[in-house]
Design an enzyme around this catalytic site. Structure first.
Site, PDB file in Angstrom:
ATOM      1  N   SER A 173       0.843  -1.185   0.000  1.00 17.05           N
ATOM      2  CA  SER A 173       0.000   0.000   0.000  1.00 17.05           C
ATOM      3  C   SER A 173       0.880   1.236   0.000  1.00 17.05           C
ATOM      4  O   SER A 173       2.070   1.167   0.282  1.00 17.05           O
ATOM      5  CB  SER A 173      -0.923   0.000   1.211  1.00 17.05           C
ATOM      6  OG  SER A 173      -0.168   0.343   2.348  1.00 17.05           O
ATOM      7  N   LYS A 174       0.253   2.354  -0.332  1.00 15.06           N
ATOM      8  CA  LYS A 174       1.018   3.584  -0.508  1.00 15.06           C
ATOM      9  C   LYS A 174       1.789   3.943   0.753  1.00 15.06           C
ATOM     10  O   LYS A 174       2.853   4.527   0.692  1.00 15.06           O
ATOM     11  CB  LYS A 174       0.086   4.719  -0.897  1.00 15.06           C
ATOM     12  CG  LYS A 174      -0.327   4.583  -2.343  1.00 15.06           C
ATOM     13  CD  LYS A 174      -0.942   5.826  -2.895  1.00 15.06           C
ATOM     14  CE  LYS A 174      -1.312   5.557  -4.358  1.00 15.06           C
ATOM     15  NZ  LYS A 174      -2.455   6.252  -4.814  1.00 15.06           N
ATOM     16  N   ARG A 175       1.262   3.596   1.887  1.00 12.34           N
ATOM     17  CA  ARG A 175       1.906   3.975   3.139  1.00 12.34           C
ATOM     18  C   ARG A 175       3.317   3.392   3.269  1.00 12.34           C
ATOM     19  O   ARG A 175       4.167   3.962   3.902  1.00 12.34           O
ATOM     20  CB  ARG A 175       1.043   3.571   4.326  1.00 12.34           C
ATOM     21  CG  ARG A 175       0.206   4.738   4.842  1.00 12.34           C
ATOM     22  CD  ARG A 175      -0.829   4.261   5.807  1.00 12.34           C
ATOM     23  NE  ARG A 175      -1.743   3.314   5.156  1.00 12.34           N
ATOM     24  CZ  ARG A 175      -2.068   2.143   5.649  1.00 12.34           C
ATOM     25  NH1 ARG A 175      -1.563   1.741   6.779  1.00 12.34           N
ATOM     26  NH2 ARG A 175      -2.917   1.362   5.011  1.00 12.34           N
TER      27      ARG A 175
END
Ligand code: GLU
Length: 469
Positions: free
Chosen positions: A262-264
């Site tokens: 995920s982008k995180r």
């Protein structure tokens, strides 16, 4: 298998359909790799459609970044908003009238209906369903409104959405070419919104059905997260009476802890790989292995080889873990496969804004330094730490070692790695200390390029100079 034969008789057209909501995601490249390669293998067309209907998440320069990412990987499209093409416009925000027309056509055909339910009514409905521990789904309140009532509301200008009429009590059988037939209970599928109150379409209408039909997509390769939506799309295709493309849902990329990339986590963005000094070909090679295996079990193969072998029917439904360490290893292998000139070009490009490293790359000894460094790099970014000393205060014993080394190195008459090594050994045994201290006095770090070789390349004067600082 009727569908399969029909599609194979057509010219292959495959697309990647990113939403410009931020920096391009590595998952987009993963899709694009299969699309592009499959198109090349079959003399087909690979095109880009920009899915910019989510205005709340729209990011102005994201589209440009998608193109630069595709170009960096060499996955360049034939048709797109920037290139044009016979099926344009390729930006969905420029196709709103088309979606409107088809949504209304579907209403006429009896496959969709106007829904005038207010936000408040829907919120109350969902709250009630949650309390009753039922799935939160639209209750089809407007599905059977009398025609006159619908017309009256439309005339009054009441706000509406258009919803897909999911058949009731049916076993919906869909086909994913990677997984085979999948059954869905139609009563568990919501009457999905196709056209929103603001006149914008949802993905289900615009991308998966209308655009893929009008743009003559033959094979849809998309992320597994869309698989649950497939029955909705199939139902819409059936209402329209259109031929369906073949669907391939690629396995989701997961971190070693099994969570979705995920982008995180940072390393989902293509720009992160660019900044960290990865080579695009190494990444493509690694991504190919996420859903496909080489027939001879090879781990390293070129894009050309992949294109010659790839067939979408060989995709696997489950991906191995996306392991950054493994990718770094592979990147190192790609660095080692490069010739000196190629590596030099890559490094100069990567460090174009770093005068310190550029000085090393433009120095007389650069070829020899590169020769020593090449086997020690996993990424281009590793190069800097190998060639640029760190600022480090030497402790008293370290200073002593430096002084003694200086004294002895000065006395060397035949300057070469063997004579340097002898001196180093002498100092270490006199001072009863370990080799890492030598790295510390020369580079400020715990490790680096092999010291005798590096100092031979530098020459006596430069070596002594480093110790005199
Ligand atoms: N815009 C969709 C996404 O970014 C595209 C999915 C598809 O390829 O159909 O997930």
């Amino acid at each position: 298998m009727q569908g399969m034969d029909d599609q194979l008789n057509k010219k292959v057209r495959v697309r990647v359909a990113p939403s410009p909501t931020g920096y391009p995601h590595i998952g987009t490249i993963y899709q694009a790799l299969f699309d592009y390669s499959f198109a090349k293998k079959n003399s087909g067309t690979f095109f880009v459609r920009i899915e910019d209907t989510d205005r709340a998440r729209f990011v102005a320069d994201a589209e440009e970044k998608i193109y630069s990412a595709l170009d960096w990987f060499g996955l360049t499209e034939e048709e797109s908003p920037r290139k044009g093409g016979p099926f344009g416009p390729y930006r969905q925000s420029e196709r709103l009238d088309i979606y409107n027309k088809y949504a209304k056509e579907l209403v006429k055909k009896g496959g969709a209906y106007y829904c005038f339910c207010t936000k408040e009514r829907l919120a109350a409905l969902h709250e009630k369903q949650q309390k009753e521990k039922k799935p939160t789904m639209y209750d089809k309140f407007c599905r059977n409104l009398p025609k006159e009532e619908v017309e009256e509301k439309l005339k009054k200008g009441d706000s509406f959405v258009i919803r897909l009429k999911i058949p009731e009590n049916e076993d919906i059988v869909v086909r994913d070419e990677i997984r085979g037939e999948i059954h869905f209970d139609s009563n568990l599928i919501e009457d999905t919104i196709l056209l929103k109150a603001d006149g914008y379409p949802t993905y289900h209408l615009a991308s998966s059905v209308v655009d893929d039909h009008l743009m003559e997509t033959t094979h849809v390769v998309r992320g597994e997260e869309w698989l649950p939506s497939l029955p909705k799309h199939i139902i819409a295709y059936n209402y329209f009476g259109w031929k369906k493309p073949l669907f391939y849902h690629t396995p989701i990329l997961r971190n070693p802890d099994k969570s979705k990339l995920s982008k995180r986590q940072g390393h989902t963005s293509v720009s992160w790989y660019m900044e960290e000094g990865f080579l695009p070909n190494a990444i493509l090679n690694y991504l190919a292995l996420m859903a496909w295996s080489h027939p001879q079990g090879k781990e390293i193969f070129s894009l050309e080889e992949f294109i010659s072998l790839v067939d979408l029917k060989d995709l696997k439904p489950v991906a191995p873990i996306f392991d950054l360490e493994k990718l770094k290893w592979m990147n190192g292998e790609y660095i080692r496969m490069m010739n000196d000139k190629g590596l030099m070009i890559k490094l100069k490009e990567f460090y174009k804004n770093d005068p310190g490293v550029l000085k090393v790359l433009n120095s007389q000894e650069s070829d020899k330094i590169l020769g020593l460094a090449q086997s020690r790099l996993r990424t281009l970014k590793d190069f800097k730490d190998l060639v640029i000393p760190a600022e480090a205060e030497l402790s008293a014993p370290e200073k002593e070692v430096a002084n003694s080394l200086k004294e002895k190195l000065e006395k060397i008459t035949e300057w070469n790695k063997d004579s340097i090594l002898i001196v180093m050994r002498e100092v270490l045994s006199e001072k009863k200390t370990k080799g890492s201290i030598l790295y510390k006095v020369f580079t400020g770090r715990e490790k680096g390029l092999p010291l005798p070789e590096t100092l031979e390349i530098f020459g006596k004067e430069k070596a002594i100079n480093i110790l005199s600082k």
